[in-house]
Design a protein around this motif. Structure first.
Motif, PDB file in Angstrom:
ATOM      1  N   LEU A 128      38.993  40.380  41.081  1.00  0.00           N
ATOM      2  CA  LEU A 128      39.925  40.782  40.143  1.00  0.00           C
ATOM      3  C   LEU A 128      41.286  40.420  40.496  1.00  0.00           C
ATOM      4  O   LEU A 128      41.689  39.170  39.983  1.00  0.00           O
ATOM      5  CB  LEU A 128      40.169  42.163  39.885  1.00  0.00           C
ATOM      6  CG  LEU A 128      39.172  43.481  39.238  1.00  0.00           C
ATOM      7  CD1 LEU A 128      40.219  44.431  38.921  1.00  0.00           C
ATOM      8  CD2 LEU A 128      39.479  42.191  37.762  1.00  0.00           C
ATOM      9  N   LEU A 139      46.306  39.265  34.724  1.00  0.00           N
ATOM     10  CA  LEU A 139      45.520  39.580  33.838  1.00  0.00           C
ATOM     11  C   LEU A 139      45.586  40.627  32.837  1.00  0.00           C
ATOM     12  O   LEU A 139      44.751  41.039  31.822  1.00  0.00           O
ATOM     13  CB  LEU A 139      45.024  41.151  34.933  1.00  0.00           C
ATOM     14  CG  LEU A 139      44.228  40.874  36.212  1.00  0.00           C
ATOM     15  CD1 LEU A 139      43.908  42.096  36.773  1.00  0.00           C
ATOM     16  CD2 LEU A 139      43.297  39.970  36.299  1.00  0.00           C
ATOM     17  N   HIS A 167      39.803  48.267  31.312  1.00  0.00           N
ATOM     18  CA  HIS A 167      40.460  47.118  30.848  1.00  0.00           C
ATOM     19  C   HIS A 167      42.212  47.154  29.641  1.00  0.00           C
ATOM     20  O   HIS A 167      41.742  47.686  28.928  1.00  0.00           O
ATOM     21  CB  HIS A 167      39.960  45.927  30.885  1.00  0.00           C
ATOM     22  CG  HIS A 167      41.183  44.665  30.817  1.00  0.00           C
ATOM     23  ND1 HIS A 167      40.936  43.556  30.369  1.00  0.00           N
ATOM     24  CD2 HIS A 167      42.346  44.558  30.894  1.00  0.00           C
ATOM     25  CE1 HIS A 167      42.045  42.010  30.219  1.00  0.00           C
ATOM     26  NE2 HIS A 167      42.459  43.323  30.767  1.00  0.00           N
ATOM     27  N   TYR A 171      43.581  47.062  35.286  1.00  0.00           N
ATOM     28  CA  TYR A 171      42.036  47.706  35.442  1.00  0.00           C
ATOM     29  C   TYR A 171      42.406  48.771  36.479  1.00  0.00           C
ATOM     30  O   TYR A 171      42.798  49.119  36.854  1.00  0.00           O
ATOM     31  CB  TYR A 171      40.949  46.766  35.862  1.00  0.00           C
ATOM     32  CG  TYR A 171      40.986  45.709  35.090  1.00  0.00           C
ATOM     33  CD1 TYR A 171      39.300  45.296  34.451  1.00  0.00           C
ATOM     34  CD2 TYR A 171      41.409  44.345  35.145  1.00  0.00           C
ATOM     35  CE1 TYR A 171      38.965  45.000  33.824  1.00  0.00           C
ATOM     36  CE2 TYR A 171      40.635  43.050  34.312  1.00  0.00           C
ATOM     37  CZ  TYR A 171      39.552  43.458  33.664  1.00  0.00           C
ATOM     38  OH  TYR A 171      39.014  42.856  32.495  1.00  0.00           O
TER      39      TYR A 171
END
Length: 502
Positions: A420, A456, A487, A494
């Motif tokens: 990530l 993200l 998510h 996350y």
């Protein structure tokens, strides 16, 4: 005159009677001390026997778990266990799939279902099959070794050196009970019982000894003609008190002050011509010597196991360093940006595994697991050090409770954070990442890992990366953690639930 003499000697007769009662009470104390020493010695002998076999089973099952088994290891383990038990020592090694990897040819005793082989109890009583089973799991939890002990072997292993007649040994574990002694070894009547705990502490060994019956002769001995008692009252009291009672009291004090690991020398303080007391003191000395020897052997075996474990971790650390160095050398010789970034991506994952190993090795002696805060801090520093040139200013903020996790959980968490963070660096190189680990509720042994970054946030570029490679990797890591990876595309976060150690 006869009446006058009888009344005059009556106080001496009462003194003789009191002395007799005190001698009986001292004998009872001696018997209780012998019973206490016997049950303690039996518990320690049985514990030492089980621990010796558990050490052999631990080494073997770890060898199976690490694929370091030589063809003769199973045969040598069977020879060792059979030699210790002097009977058909039964042992079996299974994996998580229920496949038997090694074991005795004899069928496994009933009482332990296949689904209970990997339970947490180290030792379990099986009253229905008259066996005790000791199980040892491998360090990674994928293998389990089971060793069964028959009632006859348990009686032989727990036989104390102190000669106590008409005794019965019984093992208790919660509501389970296993009678170790031969049936009918204790007759009905009054009895005395003492218990001692084994290792593990949920097993209790109880020794019961039958009290001698109250016979008519024994009762009449207290009411013999006072004239016969009066003749030897003074000398008898002096002899009994000086040569028997006081030595027994001193001997009892020495035994009561005994500490495990010491060697008792009671006869250095006791001076008596009574051969029975001298023999009793020698017995205490021999018992203490046996206990000290067994404890020294157990300490030596534990130290050897620690050295072997430390050597294994040292070799793993060296291998990871060699791999990282090789990747670094190849990366320096690469000229294409794609190749350089590929090498850097590989090295980040190797570094993540190395960080987990270093933190696990640092807490190995205390057996506290891997510290979450230290793991994420060191991993974040490593990721920033190997970040692409465009993401050199990428910031990582950490907010974590003081929690510990097992190595099985630490490895997928390290890879999850690496994936990530790398994805966020690619999509928002000038952004930042916030990593938080918070315990859900006290006593639940669960915590929430939340990672939030502007990179993200749901976008076409992120969807392309997830479909290309990252999505499959993240899905596989969430399966290893046995929890869904949630998510939030709008918030760019996350979240996943992880297991923590109590």
């Amino acid at each position: 005159m006869f009446l006058i003499l009888t009344l005059a000697l009556l106080p001496l007769g009462l003194i003789a009677l009191i002395a007799s009662l005190q001698a009986i009470r001292s004998a009872d104390l001696e018997k209780e001390a012998l019973l206490r020493v016997a049950v303690t010695q039996s518990a320690r002998k049985l514990t030492a026997d089980l621990q010796s076999d558990r050490t052999a089973l631990q080494l073997t099952v770890n060898a199976f778990a690490h694929n370091e088994v030589d063809p003769g290891m199973c045969r040598r383990l069977g020879f060792f266990l059979t030699a210790n038990e002097d009977s058909d020592g039964r042992f079996y090694i299974y994996d998580r799939n229920g496949r038997r990897l090694c074991g005795s040819a004899a069928p496994e005793p009933a009482g332990l279902a296949a689904g209970q082989r990997f339970d947490r109890e180290q030792v379990l009583l099986l009253p229905q099959s008259q066996h005790l089973v000791s199980r040892v799991r491998s360090d990674d939890g994928r293998m389990v070794a089971l060793s069964y002990y028959s009632r006859a072997h348990l009686e032989s292993a727990a036989d104390p050196a102190t000669a106590i007649q008409n005794r019965q040994l019984v093992l208790h574990q919660g509501e389970r009970q296993l009678v170790v002694s031969r049936p009918g070894s204790v007759f009905p009547g009054q009895s005395s019982s003492l218990s001692a705990r084994l290792d593990p502490a949920d097993i209790i060994l109880t020794m019961t000894v039958r009290e001698p019956p109250a016979t008519v002769a024994r009762l009449l001995s207290l009411f013999l003609p006072l004239l016969m008692w009066f003749a030897a009252a003074a000398i008898g009291w002096f002899v009994v008190n000086r040569l028997l009672i006081r030595p027994l009291v001193i001997l009892r004090r020495v035994v009561a002050a005994y500490e495990p690991g010491e060697v008792l020398e009671p006869m250095q303080r006791v001076r008596t011509p009574a051969q029975e007391i001298i023999a009793l003191g020698d017995t205490f000395r021999e018992i203490s010597e046996d206990v000290a020897t067994h404890e020294a052997e157990m300490a030596e075996g534990l130290e050897t196991q620690r050295k072997l474990t430390r050597e294994v971790h040292h070799r793993v650390k060296n291998n990871l360093q060699i791999i990282s160095s090789l990747i670094s050398l190849h990366a320096r010789s690469a000229h294409e940006p794609e190749a350089v970034e590929a090498y850097a991506s590989i090295q980040r994952r190797v570094d993540a595994l190395s960080v987990v190993h270093r933190n696990h090795f640092a807490e190995l002696e205390e057996n506290r697991g891997v510290g979450v805060r230290a793991l994420i801090s060191e991993l974040s520093a490593s990721l920033r050090g190997t970040a692409p040139a465009a993401a050199r200013r990428f910031a990582i903020q950490i907010e974590s409770d003081n929690l510990n996790i097992s190595q099985d959980v630490a490895v997928p968490i390290a890879f999850l954070i690496t994936e990530l963070v790398e994805l966020a660096m690619m999509l928002a190189p000038l952004g930042s990442m916030h990593i938080a680990v918070q315990e859900e509720a006290e006593g639940t042994n669960r915590a929430q890992l939340i990672m939030r970054s502007r990179g993200l946030v749901e976008s076409e570029a992120m969807s392309a990366h997830l479909n290309d490679r990252y999505g499959r990797v993240l899905t596989g890591l969430s399966r290893q953690l046995r929890a869904p990876l949630v998510h939030d595309g709008e918030a760019g976060s996350y979240a996943i639930a992880i297991s923590v150690l109590p």
